[in-house]
Design an enzyme around this catalytic site. Structure first.
Site, PDB file in Angstrom:
ATOM      1  N   HIS A 306       0.856  -1.198   0.000  1.00 24.11           N
ATOM      2  CA  HIS A 306       0.000   0.000   0.000  1.00 24.11           C
ATOM      3  C   HIS A 306       0.886   1.240   0.000  1.00 24.11           C
ATOM      4  O   HIS A 306       1.957   1.244   0.614  1.00 24.11           O
ATOM      5  CB  HIS A 306      -0.884   0.011   1.256  1.00 24.11           C
ATOM      6  CG  HIS A 306      -2.068   0.902   1.133  1.00 24.11           C
ATOM      7  ND1 HIS A 306      -1.993   2.254   1.367  1.00 24.11           N
ATOM      8  CD2 HIS A 306      -3.340   0.650   0.772  1.00 24.11           C
ATOM      9  CE1 HIS A 306      -3.189   2.786   1.176  1.00 24.11           C
ATOM     10  NE2 HIS A 306      -4.032   1.840   0.804  1.00 24.11           N
ATOM     11  N   ASP A 364      -7.861  -5.520   0.034  1.00 21.73           N
ATOM     12  CA  ASP A 364      -8.296  -6.363  -1.084  1.00 21.73           C
ATOM     13  C   ASP A 364      -7.901  -7.821  -0.927  1.00 21.73           C
ATOM     14  O   ASP A 364      -8.324  -8.660  -1.724  1.00 21.73           O
ATOM     15  CB  ASP A 364      -7.703  -5.800  -2.385  1.00 21.73           C
ATOM     16  CG  ASP A 364      -8.262  -4.428  -2.686  1.00 21.73           C
ATOM     17  OD1 ASP A 364      -7.471  -3.490  -2.874  1.00 21.73           O
ATOM     18  OD2 ASP A 364      -9.494  -4.297  -2.676  1.00 21.73           O
TER      19      ASP A 364
HETATM   20  C1  SDX Z   1      -6.293   0.027  -2.801  1.00 18.93           C
HETATM   21  O1  SDX Z   1      -4.568   4.561  -1.922  1.00 18.93           O
HETATM   22  C2  SDX Z   1      -5.457   3.914  -1.303  1.00 18.93           C
HETATM   23  O2  SDX Z   1      -5.852   4.281  -0.209  1.00 18.93           O
HETATM   24  C3  SDX Z   1      -6.021   2.723  -2.043  1.00 18.93           C
HETATM   25  C4  SDX Z   1      -7.019   1.873  -1.270  1.00 18.93           C
HETATM   26  C5  SDX Z   1      -8.299   2.635  -1.001  1.00 18.93           C
HETATM   27  O3  SDX Z   1      -9.000   2.240  -0.054  1.00 18.93           O
HETATM   28  O4  SDX Z   1      -8.626   3.549  -1.776  1.00 18.93           O
HETATM   29  O5  SDX Z   1      -6.454   1.445  -0.048  1.00 18.93           O
HETATM   30  C6  SDX Z   1      -7.434   0.641  -2.079  1.00 18.93           C
HETATM   31  O6  SDX Z   1      -6.071   0.355  -3.924  1.00 18.93           O
HETATM   32  C7  SDX Z   1      -5.378  -0.936  -2.065  1.00 18.93           C
HETATM   33  C8  SDX Z   1      -4.150  -1.377  -2.921  1.00 18.93           C
HETATM   34  C9  SDX Z   1      -4.617  -2.494  -3.865  1.00 18.93           C
HETATM   35  N1  SDX Z   1      -3.538  -2.854  -4.829  1.00 18.93           N
HETATM   36  C10 SDX Z   1      -2.914  -4.022  -4.771  1.00 18.93           C
HETATM   37  O7  SDX Z   1      -3.062  -4.853  -3.870  1.00 18.93           O
HETATM   38  C11 SDX Z   1      -1.996  -4.279  -5.963  1.00 18.93           C
HETATM   39  C12 SDX Z   1      -0.637  -4.810  -5.449  1.00 18.93           C
HETATM   40  N2  SDX Z   1       0.018  -3.735  -4.718  1.00 18.93           N
HETATM   41  C13 SDX Z   1       0.936  -2.904  -5.464  1.00 18.93           C
HETATM   42  O8  SDX Z   1       0.772  -2.796  -6.815  1.00 18.93           O
HETATM   43  C14 SDX Z   1       1.439  -1.694  -4.703  1.00 18.93           C
HETATM   44  O9  SDX Z   1       1.733  -2.108  -3.441  1.00 18.93           O
HETATM   45  C15 SDX Z   1       0.539  -0.475  -4.629  1.00 18.93           C
HETATM   46  C16 SDX Z   1       0.073  -0.044  -5.971  1.00 18.93           C
HETATM   47  C17 SDX Z   1      -0.645  -0.759  -3.772  1.00 18.93           C
HETATM   48  C18 SDX Z   1       1.375   0.630  -3.990  1.00 18.93           C
HETATM   49  O10 SDX Z   1       2.318   1.003  -4.899  1.00 18.93           O
HETATM   50  P1  SDX Z   1       3.466   2.083  -4.509  1.00 18.93           P
HETATM   51  O11 SDX Z   1       3.177   2.773  -3.257  1.00 18.93           O
HETATM   52  O12 SDX Z   1       3.710   2.890  -5.744  1.00 18.93           O
HETATM   53  O13 SDX Z   1       4.653   1.191  -4.159  1.00 18.93           O
HETATM   54  P2  SDX Z   1       5.641   0.600  -5.223  1.00 18.93           P
HETATM   55  O14 SDX Z   1       4.843  -0.004  -6.329  1.00 18.93           O
HETATM   56  O15 SDX Z   1       6.668   1.628  -5.549  1.00 18.93           O
HETATM   57  O16 SDX Z   1       6.322  -0.584  -4.401  1.00 18.93           O
HETATM   58  C19 SDX Z   1       7.386  -0.301  -3.510  1.00 18.93           C
HETATM   59  C20 SDX Z   1       8.269  -1.531  -3.619  1.00 18.93           C
HETATM   60  C21 SDX Z   1       8.641  -1.859  -5.057  1.00 18.93           C
HETATM   61  O17 SDX Z   1       9.891  -2.499  -5.011  1.00 18.93           O
HETATM   62  P3  SDX Z   1      11.213  -1.615  -5.410  1.00 18.93           P
HETATM   63  O18 SDX Z   1      11.006  -1.102  -6.822  1.00 18.93           O
HETATM   64  O19 SDX Z   1      11.280  -0.487  -4.383  1.00 18.93           O
HETATM   65  O20 SDX Z   1      12.357  -2.580  -5.321  1.00 18.93           O
HETATM   66  O21 SDX Z   1       7.550  -2.680  -3.148  1.00 18.93           O
HETATM   67  C22 SDX Z   1       7.353  -3.603  -4.206  1.00 18.93           C
HETATM   68  C23 SDX Z   1       7.633  -2.871  -5.508  1.00 18.93           C
HETATM   69  O22 SDX Z   1       8.139  -3.765  -6.487  1.00 18.93           O
HETATM   70  N3  SDX Z   1       5.973  -4.042  -4.133  1.00 18.93           N
HETATM   71  C24 SDX Z   1       5.549  -5.299  -4.284  1.00 18.93           C
HETATM   72  C25 SDX Z   1       4.162  -5.246  -4.086  1.00 18.93           C
HETATM   73  N4  SDX Z   1       3.784  -3.990  -3.835  1.00 18.93           N
HETATM   74  C26 SDX Z   1       4.900  -3.248  -3.874  1.00 18.93           C
HETATM   75  N5  SDX Z   1       6.205  -6.439  -4.557  1.00 18.93           N
HETATM   76  C27 SDX Z   1       5.438  -7.549  -4.644  1.00 18.93           C
HETATM   77  N6  SDX Z   1       4.099  -7.584  -4.479  1.00 18.93           N
HETATM   78  C28 SDX Z   1       3.434  -6.452  -4.187  1.00 18.93           C
HETATM   79  N7  SDX Z   1       2.120  -6.492  -4.002  1.00 18.93           N
END
Ligand code: SDX
Length: 430
Positions: A306, A364
């Site tokens: 998140h 989720d």
């Molecule tokens: C919702 O914003 C909100 O409040 C949203 C929400 C709401 O109520 O409105 O809470 C609802 O959207 C919840 C999130 C649902 N999405 C997912 O579950 C999809 C999987 N999660 C990711 O795609 C990610 O964690 C996000 C999109 C939720 C957050 O993305 P960020 O903050 O841009 O973080 P990032 O993608 O830059 O990740 C940081 C690091 C990365 O590694 P590095 O490049 O730093 O080496 O963490 C890794 C990412 O690769 N990473 C993951 C991961 N999520 C982040 N690695 C594996 N699996 C994951 N799920």
């Protein structure tokens, strides 16, 4: 804490900017005059460090895993309240008195029908259309039917539009579901509460009486509470930006629905269930964990991570509890998907990669298993998220419209494209 100042030095120049404190949470540095003072823009793709507005609605402490709706902890609202009470709270800022609650429930209940002619929109879609595609289309079309609540300068029309959106989203969602499974639409009944009405509109058929299971209705109501609002997330920011141009509330909500659909946002609940099905059994988990850590593999653990929560999403805990309640009520003892989900969570929470990056289950992760058990197909999961989030979108839109300092949102950019050059006629381009 009285406001203090931040000082920025660029070359030989220094610039002082006001620091504005919040009631809780991080203060902000007011950079409103930054471009005028410095001739430069700030740069923050993804808005990881940018506050887009001032709001009194929802507060999140991502490090502590705290979520407050108008100051009330989500755990208490989910335990003791109901969804329409939460809607009132988010819209008006206070918990309703008994009289206010009864009046609000009555008014929302008596807006649950949609214009009969709107049902024709559904038949224009293919039966296999994704229900979110139908939601984007039909919600946007509301502004073609309810012209008497599109004047955003009129407080009464803003109130009516808010009630209409909250009341009609469950009806439109249920119609999208019925259309996708080829069953007749079921009209709302005014003697049912919102959650019971929604279950009946989704699962009742003309051939027999439908009896609402109160445990499942309570579960749906609580799921709606959990999804109601969440500060300036992507879809809420979309609604605010659309609304900042003066667009009518129905069009703004349709924009929010479109944004929520993305798998990185509200579409993650559908993607998480698909992922759990793909994993299939606990012995396959290590391979998927390795894929999630592999930079060259686009696979991510859906339902994990998140932007704000760097601790356990408080909603996920309540969601997990609700999941167990629903499975228990339905007599589903050993759901293989739940077994995979709990083992995946156990492994991920002890894996250095996830611990280091502070990746925890979000709302989720367990919602898909619960909604699947309730009888919804995966392509309806984000639709339910949209039904619940509508009150958050509308409350945030209303707060923005009623903010006297509100202006159209118009971000700038760092331009790295071609410098000016002259046109070359086709005959001279080789
Ligand atoms: C919702 O914003 C909100 O409040 C949203 C929400 C709401 O109520 O409105 O809470 C609802 O959207 C919840 C999130 C649902 N999405 C997912 O579950 C999809 C999987 N999660 C990711 O795609 C990610 O964690 C996000 C999109 C939720 C957050 O993305 P960020 O903050 O841009 O973080 P990032 O993608 O830059 O990740 C940081 C690091 C990365 O590694 P590095 O490049 O730093 O080496 O963490 C890794 C990412 O690769 N990473 C993951 C991961 N999520 C982040 N690695 C594996 N699996 C994951 N799920």
């Amino acid at each position: 804490m009285s406001g203090s100042q931040a000082r920025l030095t660029i070359g030989n120049d220094t610039f002082d900017m006001d620091i504005k404190p919040g009631t809780i949470g991080p203060s902000v540095v007011d950079i409103n005059s930054f471009y005028g003072d410095t001739g430069m823009f700030t740069y923050d793709p993804g808005y990881t460090s940018t506050g887009s507005c001032e709001s009194k609605i929802t507060y999140i402490d991502g490090d502590e895993g705290v979520l407050l709706y108008r100051g009330y902890p989500i755990e208490q609202l989910a335990e003791h309240g109901d969804f329409l009470e939460t809607c009132y709270l988010l819209l008006y800022g206070e918990l309703p008195t008994k009289e206010q609650k009864a009046d609000f429930d009555y008014r929302v209940t008596h807006h649950t029908m949609i214009h009969e002619q709107m049902s024709r929109f559904f038949t224009g879609f293919r039966r296999d259309a994704h229900p979110m595609a139908i939601m984007v289309g039909v919600v946007g079309a509301l502004s073609a039917f309810y012209h008497d609540s599109t004047d955003i300068s009129d407080p009464y029309q803003r109130m009516v539009a808010s009630l209409r959106m909250i009341a009609k989203m469950p009806t439109i969602a249920a119609m999208a579901y019925k259309y996708s499974i080829g069953q007749p639409f079921v009209y709302p009944k005014n003697d049912l509460d919102l959650a019971s009405n929604f279950l009946r509109m989704c699962f009742a058929v003309p051939c027999e009486e439908y009896e609402v299971n109160p445990v499942l209705a309570r579960a749906i109501d609580r799921i709606f509470i959990l999804h109601a609002d969440h500060e300036q997330n992507a879809s809420t920011s979309t609604v605010r930006l659309a609304g900042s141009s003066g667009a009518n509330p129905f069009a703004c909500i349709a924009a929010g629905v479109a944004c929520l659909w993305g798998p990185a946002h509200g579409g993650a609940n559908e993607a998480a269930l698909t992922m759990l099905r793909e994993i299939g059994s606990p012995e396959n988990i290590p391979d998927f964990i390795e894929r999630a850590k592999d930079k060259d593999d686009p696979f991510r653990l859906m339902g994990f991570g998140h932007r704000v929560y760097k601790n356990y999403d408080p909603r996920a805990r309540i969601m997990q509890k609700t999941c167990h309640e629903v499975l228990g009520e339905l007599g589903i003892r050993d759901d293989p998907l739940l077994e995979v989900a709990m083992e995946l969570e156990r492994i991920a929470l002890t894996d250095d990669y996830f611990v280091e990056k502070k990746l925890y289950p979000n709302i989720d992760f367990y919602s898909g298993i619960t909604l699947n058990a309730l009888g919804f197909q995966p392509n309806m999961f984000t639709v339910l998220f949209a039904v619940a989030r509508t009150v958050g979108w509308i409350a945030q839109w209303k707060e923005m419209v009623e903010d006297p300092s509100q202006r159209i949102g118009r971000p700038r950019q760092l331009y790295t494209g071609a410098t000016e050059r002259d046109y070359v006629p086709l005959s001279k381009r080789g």
